[in-house]
Design an enzyme around this catalytic site. Structure first.
Site, PDB file in Angstrom:
ATOM      1  CB  ILE A  51     -94.574 -87.319 -82.189  1.00  0.00           C
ATOM      2  CG1 ILE A  51     -94.841 -85.814 -82.262  1.00  0.00           C
ATOM      3  CG2 ILE A  51     -94.747 -87.829 -80.752  1.00  0.00           C
ATOM      4  CD1 ILE A  51     -93.893 -84.961 -81.442  1.00  0.00           C
TER       5      ILE A  51
ATOM      6  CB  THR B 201     -90.175-113.254 -79.964  1.00  0.00           C
ATOM      7  OG1 THR B 201     -89.731-111.918 -80.204  1.00  0.00           O
ATOM      8  CG2 THR B 201     -89.041-114.240 -80.149  1.00  0.00           C
TER       9      THR B 201
ATOM     10  CD1 TRP C 216     -96.623 -92.068 -81.964  1.00  0.00           C
ATOM     11  CD2 TRP C 216     -97.107 -93.961 -80.886  1.00  0.00           C
ATOM     12  NE1 TRP C 216     -97.116 -92.956 -82.887  1.00  0.00           N
ATOM     13  CE2 TRP C 216     -97.430 -94.123 -82.250  1.00  0.00           C
ATOM     14  CE3 TRP C 216     -97.346 -95.019 -80.006  1.00  0.00           C
ATOM     15  CZ2 TRP C 216     -97.965 -95.302 -82.763  1.00  0.00           C
ATOM     16  CZ3 TRP C 216     -97.870 -96.197 -80.521  1.00  0.00           C
ATOM     17  CH2 TRP C 216     -98.161 -96.323 -81.880  1.00  0.00           C
ATOM     18  CE  LYS C 217     -96.040-100.415 -79.331  1.00  0.00           C
ATOM     19  NZ  LYS C 217     -96.574-101.117 -80.511  1.00  0.00           N
TER      20      LYS C 217
ATOM     21  CG  HIS D  69     -86.402-106.410 -83.583  1.00  0.00           C
ATOM     22  ND1 HIS D  69     -87.116-107.039 -82.598  1.00  0.00           N
ATOM     23  CD2 HIS D  69     -85.144-106.893 -83.510  1.00  0.00           C
ATOM     24  CE1 HIS D  69     -86.328-107.879 -81.956  1.00  0.00           C
ATOM     25  NE2 HIS D  69     -85.125-107.819 -82.490  1.00  0.00           N
ATOM     26  CG  HIS D  70     -89.994-103.444 -87.751  1.00  0.00           C
ATOM     27  ND1 HIS D  70     -90.492-104.449 -86.962  1.00  0.00           N
ATOM     28  CD2 HIS D  70     -89.632-104.010 -88.928  1.00  0.00           C
ATOM     29  CE1 HIS D  70     -90.447-105.590 -87.656  1.00  0.00           C
ATOM     30  NE2 HIS D  70     -89.931-105.344 -88.845  1.00  0.00           N
ATOM     31  NE  ARG D  71     -91.485 -99.891 -81.546  1.00  0.00           N
ATOM     32  CZ  ARG D  71     -91.954-100.439 -80.432  1.00  0.00           C
ATOM     33  NH1 ARG D  71     -92.124 -99.696 -79.349  1.00  0.00           N
ATOM     34  NH2 ARG D  71     -92.254-101.721 -80.387  1.00  0.00           N
TER      35      ARG D  71
ATOM     36  CD  GLU E 139     -88.751-110.986 -83.911  1.00  0.00           C
ATOM     37  OE1 GLU E 139     -89.447-111.745 -83.254  1.00  0.00           O
ATOM     38  OE2 GLU E 139     -89.166-109.900 -84.373  1.00  0.00           O
TER      39      GLU E 139
ATOM     40  CG  ASP F  18     -92.598-104.661 -78.659  1.00  0.00           C
ATOM     41  OD1 ASP F  18     -92.745-105.112 -79.800  1.00  0.00           O
ATOM     42  OD2 ASP F  18     -93.375-103.836 -78.151  1.00  0.00           O
TER      43      ASP F  18
HETATM   44  P1  AMP Z   1     -91.622-102.720 -83.913  1.00  0.00           P
HETATM   45  O1  AMP Z   1     -90.658-101.611 -83.631  1.00  0.00           O
HETATM   46  O2  AMP Z   1     -90.947-103.936 -84.459  1.00  0.00           O
HETATM   47  O3  AMP Z   1     -92.516-103.018 -82.722  1.00  0.00           O
HETATM   48  O4  AMP Z   1     -92.578-102.253 -85.091  1.00  0.00           O
HETATM   49  C1  AMP Z   1     -92.959-100.918 -85.331  1.00  0.00           C
HETATM   50  C2  AMP Z   1     -93.817-100.346 -84.236  1.00  0.00           C
HETATM   51  O5  AMP Z   1     -93.708 -98.934 -84.267  1.00  0.00           O
HETATM   52  C3  AMP Z   1     -95.297-100.653 -84.334  1.00  0.00           C
HETATM   53  O6  AMP Z   1     -95.663-101.359 -83.162  1.00  0.00           O
HETATM   54  C4  AMP Z   1     -95.982 -99.294 -84.292  1.00  0.00           C
HETATM   55  O7  AMP Z   1     -97.037 -99.284 -83.365  1.00  0.00           O
HETATM   56  C5  AMP Z   1     -94.901 -98.384 -83.771  1.00  0.00           C
HETATM   57  N1  AMP Z   1     -94.987 -96.998 -84.248  1.00  0.00           N
HETATM   58  C6  AMP Z   1     -95.584 -96.517 -85.365  1.00  0.00           C
HETATM   59  N2  AMP Z   1     -95.395 -95.196 -85.428  1.00  0.00           N
HETATM   60  C7  AMP Z   1     -94.658 -94.829 -84.356  1.00  0.00           C
HETATM   61  C8  AMP Z   1     -94.145 -93.593 -83.875  1.00  0.00           C
HETATM   62  N3  AMP Z   1     -94.344 -92.441 -84.522  1.00  0.00           N
HETATM   63  N4  AMP Z   1     -93.449 -93.591 -82.710  1.00  0.00           N
HETATM   64  C9  AMP Z   1     -93.233 -94.747 -82.054  1.00  0.00           C
HETATM   65  N5  AMP Z   1     -93.693 -95.943 -82.454  1.00  0.00           N
HETATM   66  C10 AMP Z   1     -94.397 -95.982 -83.590  1.00  0.00           C
END
Ligand code: AMP
Length: 253
Positions: free
Chosen positions: A53, A232, A55-56, A71-73, A34, A69
């Site tokens: 940090i 998606t 965290w996801k 892309h922005h990370r 995407e 899931d």
């Molecule tokens: P995506 O990577 O496309 O899912 O979009 C950015 C995501 O990064 C969002 O779902 C946020 O919940 C997540 N996010 C925001 N801050 C953080 C962080 N510090 N660490 C990991 N994930 C984050």
């Protein structure tokens, strides 16, 4: 804080939490499917640099290392010169637990202005249609890039077509919408939610679109082609537990 509006009517928080193992994968190994939303990218970078940090964990397909899931990370970490990202590897194509849906773009602002913006995009052809089911059917069959469902009961709905591949046409349209100062673009997870936004006067219109299939996603990503932002929405029956990885560890693994 950059403005980025995302509404979930089916909150992830209501799903059971699961402790899923993750691994640190090289950013260059991963394939996006995407385009990015610049505001969401900015929001992630602010968040991760602010707290230090991560965290996801991102969700990645075992088939072809496609980012499902995250892309922005992924792009945000790249921009920060990180080397690796925490990832959960998933069996994807034949795994019924992983479902793929789409996000529906919606518009806050003036409907007349929105229609003018659409009329001025040279690649786009607008067809007026009063039967909503016809709009939905054409979108489902990929005969239209988008259907525009709106709040003006005196005006027909709009089918958006053109010569380009429907997803390429969506990209062109989304770019125009992001760049327009007079309207605000948001995304919502269900058509029911989008209909509610319209009936409550919280949005003037939403775009229906078809979610690509898993095979299409892997195939497009492996050709190095991407879909428009937030095409998606991948869903699991559980939410992976939050992790706690210092950004520093991703910069210098
Ligand atoms: P995506 O990577 O496309 O899912 O979009 C950015 C995501 O990064 C969002 O779902 C946020 O919940 C997540 N996010 C925001 N801050 C953080 C962080 N510090 N660490 C990991 N994930 C984050």
């Amino acid at each position: 804080m950059p403005e980025f509006v995302e509404i979930r009517t089916e909150p992830e928080e209501e799903k059971p939490e699961l402790d899923v193992p993750f691994e640190l994968l090289n950013l260059d190994l991963l394939k996006p499917h995407e385009e990015l939303d610049p505001n969401e990218l900015e929001a992630f970078i602010e968040s991760v640099t602010g707290s230090g940090i991560f965290w996801k964990a991102a969700l990645i397909s075992k088939e072809g290392y496609v980012i499902l899931d995250g892309h922005h990370r992924w792009a945000g970490l790249k921009k920060l010169n990180a080397k690796v990202m925490p990832c959960i590897l998933l069996d994807y194509i034949n795994n019924p637990e992983v479902k793929v849906y789409t996000w529906y773009p919606f518009i806050i602002g003036s409907l007349n202005h929105l229609i003018k913006v659409l009329e001025n995009i040279k690649e786009v052809e607008l067809i007026y249609e009063n039967n909503k089911n016809v709009v939905f059917e054409m979108v489902k069959n990929m005969e239209a890039a988008f259907g525009l469902i709106h709040s003006n009961s005196n005006k027909d709905f709009i089918i958006i077509t053109g010569n380009d591949d429907p997803y390429d046409l969506q990209k062109i349209i989304i770019k125009h919408l992001i760049n327009d100062q007079e309207i605000q673009l948001g995304y919502i997870d269900t058509i029911k939610g989008a209909e509610d936004l319209i009936s409550q006067g919280k949005a003037v219109a939403y775009f229906v679109r078809r979610a690509p299939t898993k095979q299409e996603i892997v195939e497009r990503a492996s050709r190095g082609k991407v879909y428009p932002p937030k095409t998606t929405r991948h869903s699991l029956p559980f939410v992976p537990k939050k992790i706690h990885v210092p950004l520093e560890k991703l910069l210098n693994p």
